[in-house]
Design a protein around this motif. Structure first.
Motif, PDB file in Angstrom:
ATOM      1  N   GLU A 193      -0.326  61.270 151.616  1.00  0.00           N
ATOM      2  CA  GLU A 193      -0.919  62.257 152.532  1.00  0.00           C
ATOM      3  C   GLU A 193      -2.426  62.060 152.661  1.00  0.00           C
ATOM      4  OE1 GLU A 193      -1.085  64.085 148.449  1.00  0.00           O
ATOM      5  OE2 GLU A 193       0.506  63.126 149.573  1.00  0.00           O
ATOM      6  N   HIS A 194      -2.968  61.056 151.964  1.00  0.00           N
ATOM      7  CA  HIS A 194      -4.408  60.806 152.003  1.00  0.00           C
ATOM      8  C   HIS A 194      -4.830  60.120 153.296  1.00  0.00           C
ATOM      9  CE1 HIS A 194      -4.809  62.113 147.921  1.00  0.00           C
ATOM     10  NE2 HIS A 194      -4.019  61.166 147.453  1.00  0.00           N
TER      11      HIS A 194
ATOM     12  N   THR B 264     -14.984  58.767 146.679  1.00  0.00           N
ATOM     13  CA  THR B 264     -14.956  57.340 146.396  1.00  0.00           C
ATOM     14  C   THR B 264     -13.590  56.967 145.836  1.00  0.00           C
ATOM     15  OG1 THR B 264     -15.927  57.718 144.224  1.00  0.00           O
ATOM     16  CG2 THR B 264     -17.449  57.131 145.993  1.00  0.00           C
ATOM     17  N   ILE B 265     -13.182  55.750 146.089  1.00  0.00           N
ATOM     18  CA  ILE B 265     -11.890  55.264 145.622  1.00  0.00           C
ATOM     19  C   ILE B 265     -12.146  54.507 144.319  1.00  0.00           C
ATOM     20  CG2 ILE B 265      -9.911  53.805 146.165  1.00  0.00           C
ATOM     21  CD1 ILE B 265     -10.693  54.284 149.169  1.00  0.00           C
TER      22      ILE B 265
ATOM     23  N   GLU C 107      -5.411  50.498 141.932  1.00  0.00           N
ATOM     24  CA  GLU C 107      -4.171  50.421 142.711  1.00  0.00           C
ATOM     25  C   GLU C 107      -4.367  51.032 144.101  1.00  0.00           C
ATOM     26  OE1 GLU C 107       0.342  52.196 142.457  1.00  0.00           O
ATOM     27  OE2 GLU C 107      -0.694  51.738 140.578  1.00  0.00           O
ATOM     28  N   GLU C 108      -5.031  52.200 144.139  1.00  0.00           N
ATOM     29  CA  GLU C 108      -5.307  52.841 145.427  1.00  0.00           C
ATOM     30  C   GLU C 108      -6.206  51.947 146.279  1.00  0.00           C
ATOM     31  OE1 GLU C 108      -6.922  57.125 147.165  1.00  0.00           O
ATOM     32  OE2 GLU C 108      -7.450  56.549 145.112  1.00  0.00           O
ATOM     33  N   TRP C 109      -7.229  51.351 145.653  1.00  0.00           N
ATOM     34  CA  TRP C 109      -8.144  50.473 146.381  1.00  0.00           C
ATOM     35  C   TRP C 109      -7.384  49.296 146.996  1.00  0.00           C
ATOM     36  CZ3 TRP C 109     -12.461  50.251 148.826  1.00  0.00           C
ATOM     37  CH2 TRP C 109     -12.976  49.018 149.201  1.00  0.00           C
TER      38      TRP C 109
ATOM     39  N   GLU D 146      -5.489  46.404 151.657  1.00  0.00           N
ATOM     40  CA  GLU D 146      -4.388  45.725 152.345  1.00  0.00           C
ATOM     41  C   GLU D 146      -4.120  46.357 153.710  1.00  0.00           C
ATOM     42  OE1 GLU D 146       0.377  45.158 151.673  1.00  0.00           O
ATOM     43  OE2 GLU D 146      -0.911  45.078 149.907  1.00  0.00           O
ATOM     44  N   THR D 147      -4.117  47.692 153.763  1.00  0.00           N
ATOM     45  CA  THR D 147      -3.888  48.396 155.034  1.00  0.00           C
ATOM     46  C   THR D 147      -4.997  48.076 156.021  1.00  0.00           C
ATOM     47  OG1 THR D 147      -2.768  50.190 153.853  1.00  0.00           O
ATOM     48  CG2 THR D 147      -3.519  50.656 156.099  1.00  0.00           C
ATOM     49  N   PHE D 148      -6.256  48.101 155.558  1.00  0.00           N
ATOM     50  CA  PHE D 148      -7.399  47.798 156.414  1.00  0.00           C
ATOM     51  C   PHE D 148      -7.290  46.384 156.983  1.00  0.00           C
ATOM     52  CE2 PHE D 148     -11.845  46.162 156.703  1.00  0.00           C
ATOM     53  CZ  PHE D 148     -12.223  46.888 157.816  1.00  0.00           C
TER      54      PHE D 148
END
Length: 100
Positions: A38-39, A73-74, A78-80, A85-87
């Motif tokens: 949901e982020h 900030t990230i 794992e989140e980073w 990857e999405t970016f």
């Protein structure tokens, strides 16, 4: 004739305080959500940079509450990795659509 209507859109500018509390201007280059989360995330670049060749891209998780924008900030690796990857995937899709 109007191939890309968004190219003349005003850039979204946000102000982020640095360590000394001075507000720096950043241009939002992309906002996106990660599947299964949901982020919301945004990628920004500094408007004023000493070296135009090496513009750094910064990623933040964000929340909007009315007119308030909260940036986080990230720090989780794992989140980073998921955000990066999405970016990169979205950037690749943009490059492909520009070639059409």
């Amino acid at each position: 004739m109007a191939k890309n209507e968004n190219q003349f859109e005003e850039p979204e500018i946000i102000y982020i305080p640095d360590e000394e509390g001075n507000e720096e201007e950043f241009e939002v280059i992309m906002k996106f959500e990660v599947d299964g989360s949901e982020h919301k995330y945004m990628m920004v670049v500094p408007l004023e940079s000493d070296n135009e060749e090496e513009d750094e891209v910064y990623a933040f998780r964000y929340e909007e509450e009315g007119d308030d924008l909260k940036l986080y900030t990230i720090e989780d690796e794992e989140e980073w990795n998921i955000v990066e990857e999405t970016f990169n995937t979205l950037l690749g899709e943009l490059d492909e659509s520009d070639e059409d």
